[in-house]
Design a protein around this motif. Structure first.
Motif, PDB file in Angstrom:
ATOM      1  N   ARG A 107       0.857  -1.187   0.000  1.00  0.00           N
ATOM      2  CA  ARG A 107       0.000   0.000   0.000  1.00  0.00           C
ATOM      3  C   ARG A 107       0.897   1.242   0.000  1.00  0.00           C
ATOM      4  N   LEU A 108       0.669   2.146  -0.934  1.00  0.00           N
ATOM      5  CA  LEU A 108       1.495   3.337  -1.088  1.00  0.00           C
ATOM      6  C   LEU A 108       0.754   4.587  -0.611  1.00  0.00           C
ATOM      7  N   PHE A 109       1.467   5.422   0.144  1.00  0.00           N
ATOM      8  CA  PHE A 109       0.952   6.713   0.608  1.00  0.00           C
ATOM      9  C   PHE A 109       1.966   7.790   0.244  1.00  0.00           C
ATOM     10  N   LYS A 110       1.499   8.934  -0.227  1.00  0.00           N
ATOM     11  CA  LYS A 110       2.433  10.005  -0.576  1.00  0.00           C
ATOM     12  C   LYS A 110       2.298  11.188   0.388  1.00  0.00           C
ATOM     13  N   ASN A 111       3.438  11.782   0.688  1.00  0.00           N
ATOM     14  CA  ASN A 111       3.535  13.062   1.407  1.00  0.00           C
ATOM     15  C   ASN A 111       2.849  13.056   2.774  1.00  0.00           C
ATOM     16  N   ILE A 112       3.055  11.948   3.532  1.00  0.00           N
ATOM     17  CA  ILE A 112       2.605  11.894   4.930  1.00  0.00           C
ATOM     18  C   ILE A 112       3.812  11.492   5.779  1.00  0.00           C
ATOM     19  N   PRO A 113       4.700  12.453   6.112  1.00  0.00           N
ATOM     20  CA  PRO A 113       5.911  12.111   6.868  1.00  0.00           C
ATOM     21  C   PRO A 113       5.595  11.470   8.218  1.00  0.00           C
ATOM     22  N   HIS A 114       6.503  10.596   8.663  1.00  0.00           N
ATOM     23  CA  HIS A 114       6.415   9.935   9.976  1.00  0.00           C
ATOM     24  C   HIS A 114       5.111   9.192  10.177  1.00  0.00           C
ATOM     25  N   MET A 115       4.662   8.467   9.165  1.00  0.00           N
ATOM     26  CA  MET A 115       3.457   7.649   9.326  1.00  0.00           C
ATOM     27  C   MET A 115       3.676   6.562  10.371  1.00  0.00           C
ATOM     28  N   SER A 116       2.617   6.273  11.140  1.00  0.00           N
ATOM     29  CA  SER A 116       2.632   5.161  12.095  1.00  0.00           C
ATOM     30  C   SER A 116       1.700   4.067  11.559  1.00  0.00           C
ATOM     31  N   PHE A 117       1.673   2.918  12.238  1.00  0.00           N
ATOM     32  CA  PHE A 117       0.756   1.863  11.813  1.00  0.00           C
ATOM     33  C   PHE A 117      -0.697   2.307  11.979  1.00  0.00           C
ATOM     34  N   ASP A 118      -0.961   3.154  12.961  1.00  0.00           N
ATOM     35  CA  ASP A 118      -2.317   3.706  13.115  1.00  0.00           C
ATOM     36  C   ASP A 118      -2.684   4.556  11.899  1.00  0.00           C
ATOM     37  N   ASP A 119      -1.723   5.364  11.425  1.00  0.00           N
ATOM     38  CA  ASP A 119      -1.976   6.199  10.240  1.00  0.00           C
ATOM     39  C   ASP A 119      -2.257   5.343   9.009  1.00  0.00           C
ATOM     40  N   ALA A 120      -1.654   4.157   8.963  1.00  0.00           N
ATOM     41  CA  ALA A 120      -1.789   3.294   7.788  1.00  0.00           C
ATOM     42  C   ALA A 120      -3.195   2.706   7.642  1.00  0.00           C
ATOM     43  N   ALA A 121      -4.046   2.951   8.639  1.00  0.00           N
ATOM     44  CA  ALA A 121      -5.429   2.487   8.545  1.00  0.00           C
ATOM     45  C   ALA A 121      -6.228   3.314   7.534  1.00  0.00           C
ATOM     46  N   ARG A 122      -5.709   4.479   7.159  1.00  0.00           N
ATOM     47  CA  ARG A 122      -6.418   5.323   6.192  1.00  0.00           C
ATOM     48  C   ARG A 122      -6.315   4.748   4.782  1.00  0.00           C
ATOM     49  N   ILE A 144       0.749   7.289 -12.370  1.00  0.00           N
ATOM     50  CA  ILE A 144       1.750   8.358 -12.404  1.00  0.00           C
ATOM     51  C   ILE A 144       1.144   9.719 -12.077  1.00  0.00           C
ATOM     52  N   ALA A 145      -0.072   9.977 -12.528  1.00  0.00           N
ATOM     53  CA  ALA A 145      -0.700  11.271 -12.240  1.00  0.00           C
ATOM     54  C   ALA A 145      -0.855  11.489 -10.733  1.00  0.00           C
ATOM     55  N   ARG A 146      -1.063  10.399 -10.002  1.00  0.00           N
ATOM     56  CA  ARG A 146      -1.244  10.486  -8.550  1.00  0.00           C
ATOM     57  C   ARG A 146       0.094  10.618  -7.821  1.00  0.00           C
ATOM     58  N   PHE A 147       1.165  10.141  -8.451  1.00  0.00           N
ATOM     59  CA  PHE A 147       2.487  10.152  -7.801  1.00  0.00           C
ATOM     60  C   PHE A 147       3.470  11.041  -8.563  1.00  0.00           C
ATOM     61  N   SER A 148       2.994  12.180  -9.056  1.00  0.00           N
ATOM     62  CA  SER A 148       3.845  13.035  -9.891  1.00  0.00           C
ATOM     63  C   SER A 148       4.589  14.098  -9.088  1.00  0.00           C
ATOM     64  N   ASN A 149       4.230  14.300  -7.825  1.00  0.00           N
ATOM     65  CA  ASN A 149       4.883  15.344  -7.027  1.00  0.00           C
ATOM     66  C   ASN A 149       5.062  14.835  -5.596  1.00  0.00           C
ATOM     67  N   VAL A 150       5.973  13.875  -5.438  1.00  0.00           N
ATOM     68  CA  VAL A 150       6.151  13.181  -4.167  1.00  0.00           C
ATOM     69  C   VAL A 150       7.453  13.615  -3.494  1.00  0.00           C
ATOM     70  N   CYS A 151       7.358  14.165  -2.301  1.00  0.00           N
ATOM     71  CA  CYS A 151       8.578  14.463  -1.531  1.00  0.00           C
ATOM     72  C   CYS A 151       8.777  13.439  -0.419  1.00  0.00           C
ATOM     73  N   HIS A 152       7.733  12.652  -0.132  1.00  0.00           N
ATOM     74  CA  HIS A 152       7.812  11.619   0.899  1.00  0.00           C
ATOM     75  C   HIS A 152       6.901  10.469   0.492  1.00  0.00           C
ATOM     76  N   LEU A 153       7.433   9.246   0.543  1.00  0.00           N
ATOM     77  CA  LEU A 153       6.677   8.056   0.183  1.00  0.00           C
ATOM     78  C   LEU A 153       6.639   7.103   1.374  1.00  0.00           C
ATOM     79  N   SER A 154       5.448   6.608   1.705  1.00  0.00           N
ATOM     80  CA  SER A 154       5.317   5.559   2.716  1.00  0.00           C
ATOM     81  C   SER A 154       4.835   4.286   2.035  1.00  0.00           C
ATOM     82  N   ILE A 155       5.490   3.165   2.365  1.00  0.00           N
ATOM     83  CA  ILE A 155       5.126   1.862   1.805  1.00  0.00           C
ATOM     84  C   ILE A 155       4.745   0.946   2.964  1.00  0.00           C
ATOM     85  N   HIS A 156       3.508   0.482   2.959  1.00  0.00           N
ATOM     86  CA  HIS A 156       3.002  -0.395   4.021  1.00  0.00           C
ATOM     87  C   HIS A 156       2.793  -1.797   3.461  1.00  0.00           C
TER      88      HIS A 156
END
Length: 212
Positions: A107-122, A144-156
């Motif tokens: 599961r990929l999340f963009k631009n949410i620095p310091h994600m926790s496992f609780d945050d990954a429920a979103r 690609i349109a959704r991930f075109s301006n990523v400064c932080h990537l979270s992978i769960h």
């Protein structure tokens, strides 16, 4: 195209000509690991402290089985990956064992620095069902349109193929990198330091691997 031309021939270790050149070009395409801010990279629930950072390396070095990350308390792993600029993410490779420890979902999340496992429920920005890939050959293309301006990537990685722990040898990130404008960097850094509660987690987490 410039990056691919730059990497051309760099990985040629034989006289196989076109095959070696094609391999070198493919390796150059997976060069986003060079754009990760490793000082701030986090891997939550890693058994060995610092091992999560080892899986982001050159495509040509993906076969190094000595470098891997394994989960600790259960099968979940969460990577927080800050970049040194803006990234257009085009694809991901996930390489594991050919057994139950290989992650089954990403599961990929963009631009949410310091994600926790609780945050990954979103709701993630994109979800993939994974196949076992012990050779590191399967590419999962992003929207690609959704991930075109990523400064932080979270992978769960929420689950695997049935083992108690998850093991990953290599994560490849393909895309384009551009230098961030100062204003955008400020916003990203501000968000990264906005939640002091997550910093307590950082101090506690490294000690968990002594329990086993």
């Amino acid at each position: 195209a410039a990056a691919m031309a730059h990497g051309h021939g760099h990985g040629c270790r034989c006289c196989c000509g076109e095959a070696a050149a094609a391999d070198g070009d493919r390796g150059a395409a997976w060069g986003l690991y060079l754009r990760i801010d490793r000082q701030r990279l986090q891997c939550l629930n890693e058994r060995r402290e610092g091992s999560g950072a080892l899986v982001f390396r050159a495509w040509e070095e993906r076969g190094d089985r000595a470098q891997f990350v394994e989960s600790d308390d259960d099968e979940e792993l969460l990577f927080n990956i800050p970049f040194t600029g803006n990234v257009k993410l085009k694809g991901v490779i996930v390489m594991g064992e050919d057994d139950g420890t290989h992650p089954a979902e990403m599961r990929l999340f963009k631009n949410i620095p310091h994600m926790s496992f609780d945050d990954a429920a979103r709701e993630p920005d994109q979800t993939f069902s994974l196949n076992r890939d012990p050779a590191g050959e399967l590419e999962y293309p992003t929207k690609i349109a959704r991930f075109s301006n990523v400064c932080h990537l979270s992978i769960h990685f929420p689950k695997n193929f049935g083992a108690e722990t998850t093991k990953i040898f290599y994560i490849g990130l393909k895309g384009e990198w551009t230098e961030a404008h100062r204003h955008e960097v400020t916003i990203c850094n501000y968000e990264a330091s906005a939640n002091p509660a997550d910093h307590k987690l950082e101090q506690i987490t490294p000690q968990t691997h002594f329990i086993s």
